[in-house]
Design an enzyme around this catalytic site. Structure first.
Site, PDB file in Angstrom:
ATOM      1  N   ASP A   1      41.713 -25.533  12.144  1.00  0.00           N
ATOM      2  CA  ASP A   1      40.480 -26.307  12.217  1.00  0.00           C
ATOM      3  C   ASP A   1      39.856 -26.400  10.825  1.00  0.00           C
ATOM      4  O   ASP A   1      39.858 -25.431  10.062  1.00  0.00           O
ATOM      5  CB  ASP A   1      39.510 -25.617  13.185  1.00  0.00           C
ATOM      6  CG  ASP A   1      38.149 -26.263  13.202  1.00  0.00           C
ATOM      7  OD1 ASP A   1      37.965 -27.235  13.947  1.00  0.00           O
ATOM      8  OD2 ASP A   1      37.262 -25.809  12.447  1.00  0.00           O
TER       9      ASP A   1
ATOM     10  N   ASP B   1      37.309 -38.336  14.360  1.00  0.00           N
ATOM     11  CA  ASP B   1      36.947 -38.608  15.757  1.00  0.00           C
ATOM     12  C   ASP B   1      35.424 -38.631  15.884  1.00  0.00           C
ATOM     13  O   ASP B   1      34.755 -37.645  15.565  1.00  0.00           O
ATOM     14  CB  ASP B   1      37.533 -37.513  16.655  1.00  0.00           C
ATOM     15  CG  ASP B   1      37.477 -37.867  18.129  1.00  0.00           C
ATOM     16  OD1 ASP B   1      36.542 -38.589  18.535  1.00  0.00           O
ATOM     17  OD2 ASP B   1      38.354 -37.416  18.880  1.00  0.00           O
TER      18      ASP B   1
ATOM     19  N   TYR C   1      46.489 -48.432  10.698  1.00  0.00           N
ATOM     20  CA  TYR C   1      45.378 -48.670  11.612  1.00  0.00           C
ATOM     21  C   TYR C   1      44.244 -49.391  10.898  1.00  0.00           C
ATOM     22  O   TYR C   1      43.635 -50.303  11.451  1.00  0.00           O
ATOM     23  CB  TYR C   1      44.890 -47.347  12.204  1.00  0.00           C
ATOM     24  CG  TYR C   1      45.937 -46.637  13.001  1.00  0.00           C
ATOM     25  CD1 TYR C   1      46.345 -47.130  14.237  1.00  0.00           C
ATOM     26  CD2 TYR C   1      46.549 -45.481  12.523  1.00  0.00           C
ATOM     27  CE1 TYR C   1      47.331 -46.487  14.977  1.00  0.00           C
ATOM     28  CE2 TYR C   1      47.538 -44.834  13.252  1.00  0.00           C
ATOM     29  CZ  TYR C   1      47.924 -45.339  14.475  1.00  0.00           C
ATOM     30  OH  TYR C   1      48.900 -44.712  15.201  1.00  0.00           O
TER      31      TYR C   1
END
Length: 297
Positions: free
Chosen positions: A74, A97, A167
């Protein structure tokens, strides 16, 4: 140092000069591009996806890049464990996100306590450069930055000739508005309460004087060791008179999965972390060993 950095084993804080960090590198397009264009700098990717780690390592190996490093953890804990204060030159977050639902905002990468950790490790004059397709996330990040009161803020819409990823290229071709946010560190951040773990130099086995072990006493248990500290046991395996316990320890959001072994000795059992489990030695990991001993006593 190899491309992959095992944060549990490496000497910390790391000594990698001219270091820039990308949080959540995904396919690795951006970090590889940076490394190729800036051979005089070093780039460190932090990613929670093991698949992304493996793909990046393959790409780095094929291209022969010597200035790319990565680790699987993380982002908050990666910065917490690996870097000293005022060390990182720049930080990149490309389309993190946004966690749309309000109840999930606590998971956002730029909530104040996380942004505080990134700011602490960033050099004065260094920048956190964020790209996002979600304006509400951008506003949330600006509010977190206000809490820290250490940044000059620059924002705008993206107008890029060379998209960072496939993307981004797709979104631009669709006419989607993309945003940029630059947080430039101009002073040290105001203190914000943030998660911490206490490391110890060594873990000590615990001996219990019992004639036998009942697996039901230790299997599928959840025990609160402290505020925001939980120890869980799952399946127990037995071989002759020895046992292996599958465990999980959550310390302020830092997770460790490991096994505890229970080995028969002359007058009882010795309980310790399995030598096949790679762990970060913490005070609460020692307490986990002691907890298993108490359950058996």
């Amino acid at each position: 140092m190899l491309c992959y950095v095992n944060y549990k084993r490496v000497k910390r804080p790391v000594e990698i000069p001219n270091l820039e960090v990308e949080i959540g590198f995904g396919r690795g397009d951006f970090i590889v591009k940076l490394a190729k264009e800036n051979p005089d700098k070093n780039f460190f990717g932090i990613e929670i996806s093991q698949i992304s780690i493996e793909k990046l390592m393959k790409r780095v190996g094929k291209k022969g890049l010597k200035n790319v490093y990565c680790t699987n953890v993380d982002a908050y804990w990666g910065f917490y464990f690996l870097f000293r204060d005022n060390y990182v030159e720049n930080i990149y977050m490309n389309y993190p996100d946004p966690w749309f639902k309000k109840r999930h905002h606590k998971r956002r990468l730029t909530k104040p306590e996380r942004l505080y950790m990134f700011a602490k490790k960033l050099k004065l004059g260094g920048e956190i450069r964020i790209r996002t397709d979600n304006y509400e996330f951008l506003e949330f990040t600006k509010e977190s930055a206000k809490v820290l009161d250490c940044f000059e803020v620059e924002e705008g819409t993206l107008n890029v000739k060379e998209p960072l990823t496939k993307y981004e290229q797709k979104w631009l071709s669709m006419g989607k508005t993309l945003y940029k946010l630059i947080l430039r560190k101009v002073k040290e951040p105001k203190f914000v309460e943030h998660p911490e773990v206490e490391e110890v130099r060594e873990l000590f086995p615990v001996k219990v004087k019992v004639e036998s072990v009942d697996p039901k006493k230790i299997e599928s248990r959840e025990i609160k060791l402290d505020e925001e500290v939980y120890f869980k046991t799952f399946k127990v395996w037995q071989r002759d008179k020895d046992f292996l316990v599958e465990c999980l320890l959550s310390e302020k959001g830092y997770l460790q999965k490991f096994f505890i072994q229970i080995k028969r000795k002359e007058d009882g059992y010795v309980i310790d972390v399995s030598p096949y489990s790679e762990v970060l030695r913490t005070r609460n990991l020692q307490r986990s060993i002691q907890t298993v001993a108490q359950l058996l006593s």
